[in-house]
Design a protein around this motif. Structure first.
Motif, PDB file in Angstrom:
ATOM      1  N   ARG A  37      24.170  28.109  73.413  1.00  0.00           N
ATOM      2  CA  ARG A  37      25.455  28.824  72.734  1.00  0.00           C
ATOM      3  C   ARG A  37      24.929  30.211  72.063  1.00  0.00           C
ATOM      4  O   ARG A  37      23.931  30.196  71.655  1.00  0.00           O
ATOM      5  CB  ARG A  37      26.108  27.945  71.746  1.00  0.00           C
ATOM      6  N   PRO A  38      25.575  31.294  72.484  1.00  0.00           N
ATOM      7  CA  PRO A  38      25.432  32.793  71.822  1.00  0.00           C
ATOM      8  C   PRO A  38      25.428  32.777  70.362  1.00  0.00           C
ATOM      9  O   PRO A  38      26.490  31.952  69.790  1.00  0.00           O
ATOM     10  CB  PRO A  38      26.316  33.495  72.642  1.00  0.00           C
ATOM     11  N   PRO A  39      24.907  33.290  69.602  1.00  0.00           N
ATOM     12  CA  PRO A  39      25.023  33.186  68.217  1.00  0.00           C
ATOM     13  C   PRO A  39      25.889  34.118  67.875  1.00  0.00           C
ATOM     14  O   PRO A  39      26.644  35.080  68.556  1.00  0.00           O
ATOM     15  CB  PRO A  39      23.554  33.836  67.885  1.00  0.00           C
ATOM     16  N   GLU A  46      22.569  38.619  59.740  1.00  0.00           N
ATOM     17  CA  GLU A  46      21.996  37.968  58.618  1.00  0.00           C
ATOM     18  C   GLU A  46      20.354  37.616  59.235  1.00  0.00           C
ATOM     19  O   GLU A  46      19.557  37.968  58.216  1.00  0.00           O
ATOM     20  CB  GLU A  46      22.483  36.443  58.342  1.00  0.00           C
ATOM     21  N   SER A  47      19.941  37.345  60.282  1.00  0.00           N
ATOM     22  CA  SER A  47      18.607  36.881  60.674  1.00  0.00           C
ATOM     23  C   SER A  47      17.678  38.357  60.697  1.00  0.00           C
ATOM     24  O   SER A  47      16.520  38.186  60.025  1.00  0.00           O
ATOM     25  CB  SER A  47      18.667  36.538  62.069  1.00  0.00           C
ATOM     26  N   ILE A  48      18.246  39.461  61.005  1.00  0.00           N
ATOM     27  CA  ILE A  48      17.755  40.612  61.127  1.00  0.00           C
ATOM     28  C   ILE A  48      17.598  41.143  59.590  1.00  0.00           C
ATOM     29  O   ILE A  48      16.229  41.628  59.099  1.00  0.00           O
ATOM     30  CB  ILE A  48      18.452  41.610  61.940  1.00  0.00           C
ATOM     31  N   TYR A  49      18.490  40.892  58.805  1.00  0.00           N
ATOM     32  CA  TYR A  49      18.217  41.249  57.305  1.00  0.00           C
ATOM     33  C   TYR A  49      17.379  40.486  56.759  1.00  0.00           C
ATOM     34  O   TYR A  49      16.300  40.893  55.938  1.00  0.00           O
ATOM     35  CB  TYR A  49      19.608  41.299  56.780  1.00  0.00           C
ATOM     36  N   GLU A  50      17.409  39.141  56.892  1.00  0.00           N
ATOM     37  CA  GLU A  50      16.491  38.235  56.318  1.00  0.00           C
ATOM     38  C   GLU A  50      14.981  38.528  56.644  1.00  0.00           C
ATOM     39  O   GLU A  50      13.872  38.274  55.936  1.00  0.00           O
ATOM     40  CB  GLU A  50      16.828  37.017  56.427  1.00  0.00           C
ATOM     41  N   GLY A  53      14.698  43.209  56.633  1.00  0.00           N
ATOM     42  CA  GLY A  53      15.397  43.843  55.547  1.00  0.00           C
ATOM     43  C   GLY A  53      16.098  44.933  56.314  1.00  0.00           C
ATOM     44  O   GLY A  53      16.390  45.915  55.466  1.00  0.00           O
ATOM     45  N   ILE A  54      16.639  44.879  57.311  1.00  0.00           N
ATOM     46  CA  ILE A  54      17.482  45.773  58.006  1.00  0.00           C
ATOM     47  C   ILE A  54      19.155  45.501  58.054  1.00  0.00           C
ATOM     48  O   ILE A  54      19.465  44.311  58.644  1.00  0.00           O
ATOM     49  CB  ILE A  54      16.988  46.281  59.561  1.00  0.00           C
ATOM     50  N   GLU A  55      19.795  46.355  57.447  1.00  0.00           N
ATOM     51  CA  GLU A  55      21.199  45.897  57.568  1.00  0.00           C
ATOM     52  C   GLU A  55      21.639  46.566  58.902  1.00  0.00           C
ATOM     53  O   GLU A  55      22.046  47.860  58.797  1.00  0.00           O
ATOM     54  CB  GLU A  55      21.915  46.345  56.409  1.00  0.00           C
ATOM     55  N   CYS A 167      20.875  47.407  71.504  1.00  0.00           N
ATOM     56  CA  CYS A 167      19.956  46.634  71.671  1.00  0.00           C
ATOM     57  C   CYS A 167      18.867  46.112  70.761  1.00  0.00           C
ATOM     58  O   CYS A 167      18.317  47.118  70.115  1.00  0.00           O
ATOM     59  CB  CYS A 167      19.520  46.961  73.132  1.00  0.00           C
ATOM     60  N   ILE A 168      18.815  44.891  70.692  1.00  0.00           N
ATOM     61  CA  ILE A 168      17.734  44.471  69.773  1.00  0.00           C
ATOM     62  C   ILE A 168      16.698  43.413  70.641  1.00  0.00           C
ATOM     63  O   ILE A 168      17.534  42.607  70.921  1.00  0.00           O
ATOM     64  CB  ILE A 168      18.250  43.681  68.711  1.00  0.00           C
ATOM     65  N   ALA A 169      15.422  43.705  70.618  1.00  0.00           N
ATOM     66  CA  ALA A 169      14.258  42.700  71.239  1.00  0.00           C
ATOM     67  C   ALA A 169      13.423  42.443  69.826  1.00  0.00           C
ATOM     68  O   ALA A 169      13.087  43.470  69.556  1.00  0.00           O
ATOM     69  CB  ALA A 169      13.881  43.405  72.528  1.00  0.00           C
ATOM     70  N   LYS A 170      13.334  41.352  69.770  1.00  0.00           N
ATOM     71  CA  LYS A 170      12.345  40.920  68.820  1.00  0.00           C
ATOM     72  C   LYS A 170      11.438  39.655  69.748  1.00  0.00           C
ATOM     73  O   LYS A 170      11.781  39.092  70.470  1.00  0.00           O
ATOM     74  CB  LYS A 170      13.170  40.245  67.597  1.00  0.00           C
ATOM     75  N   TYR A 171      10.038  39.774  69.131  1.00  0.00           N
ATOM     76  CA  TYR A 171       9.239  38.839  69.338  1.00  0.00           C
ATOM     77  C   TYR A 171       8.285  38.420  68.457  1.00  0.00           C
ATOM     78  O   TYR A 171       7.910  39.070  67.342  1.00  0.00           O
ATOM     79  CB  TYR A 171       8.028  39.732  70.360  1.00  0.00           C
ATOM     80  N   LYS A 172       7.783  37.081  68.544  1.00  0.00           N
ATOM     81  CA  LYS A 172       7.224  36.612  67.776  1.00  0.00           C
ATOM     82  C   LYS A 172       6.103  35.777  68.333  1.00  0.00           C
ATOM     83  O   LYS A 172       6.266  34.874  69.325  1.00  0.00           O
ATOM     84  CB  LYS A 172       7.986  35.785  66.705  1.00  0.00           C
ATOM     85  N   LEU A 173       4.765  35.915  68.155  1.00  0.00           N
ATOM     86  CA  LEU A 173       3.592  35.161  68.648  1.00  0.00           C
ATOM     87  C   LEU A 173       3.018  34.252  67.461  1.00  0.00           C
ATOM     88  O   LEU A 173       2.728  34.638  66.300  1.00  0.00           O
ATOM     89  CB  LEU A 173       2.478  36.108  69.369  1.00  0.00           C
TER      90      LEU A 173
END
Length: 173
Positions: A37-39, A46-50, A53-55, A167-173
């Motif tokens: 399901r898309p968020p 909220e996720s980007i801010y938490e 720290g970007i609103e 557009c927002i791309a985030k990556y976690k390794l």
């Protein structure tokens, strides 16, 4: 009696897992998106801010979402949002000079999130944004090491004013 014991044990184990995972935003993000399901835009903000720290601007609508997060929270997430206007505070975070390193990283993350997406409703006309046009951008990288474990997180934010698209791309390794 045996069925009751198994049912109680299963309920306790499920409760413990939910409590343990509730403090882990990447685990929750994986569990939320695992259902394909898309968020909600409010959850993205909220996720980007938490985590960063970007609103983000409030006046957004989700166009597209792709996710290749694994159970450990590693992988790529890509959001494409309609955004008519960005506010001044957000605009101050963005650079308006073209940047090859940003373009390469953004395209890599966007391609990575599309490759094995758990969200399968890709629009037929979807394509990675054309970076030859005017754009504003932000790239953040975090590298931390703790107990012989290295964390590598990256965030790429791209605003296309002519298309009114964020557009927002985030990556976690």
């Amino acid at each position: 009696m045996k069925k009751k014991f198994v049912a109680v044990l299963l309920a306790v184990a499920t409760t413990i897992c939910i409590i343990a995972l509730s403090g882990c935003s990447s685990c929750l993000e994986f569990l939320f998106t695992f259902g394909r399901r898309p968020p909600k835009v409010s959850d993205i903000r909220e996720s980007i801010y938490e985590n960063w720290g970007i609103e983000l601007p409030e006046n957004m609508t989700l166009i597209y979402f792709a996710n290749t997060l694994g159970p450990r929270g590693d992988g790529c997430v890509y959001y494409e949002l309609a955004c008519e206007q960005i506010d001044d505070d957000f605009a101050l975070l963005l650079s308006d000079e073209k940047n090859e390193e940003f373009e390469k990283k953004f395209k890599g993350f966007a391609n990575g999130s599309l490759g094995d997406s758990s969200y399968t409703n890709t629009p037929k006309d979807f394509s990675i944004p054309d970076l030859s046009q005017n754009y504003f951008w932000l790239m953040l990288n975090v590298y931390t090491s703790n107990n012989n474990e290295t964390l590598n997180k990256s965030l790429c934010v791209l605003y296309l004013p002519e298309q009114q698209k964020l557009c927002i791309a985030k990556y976690k390794l």
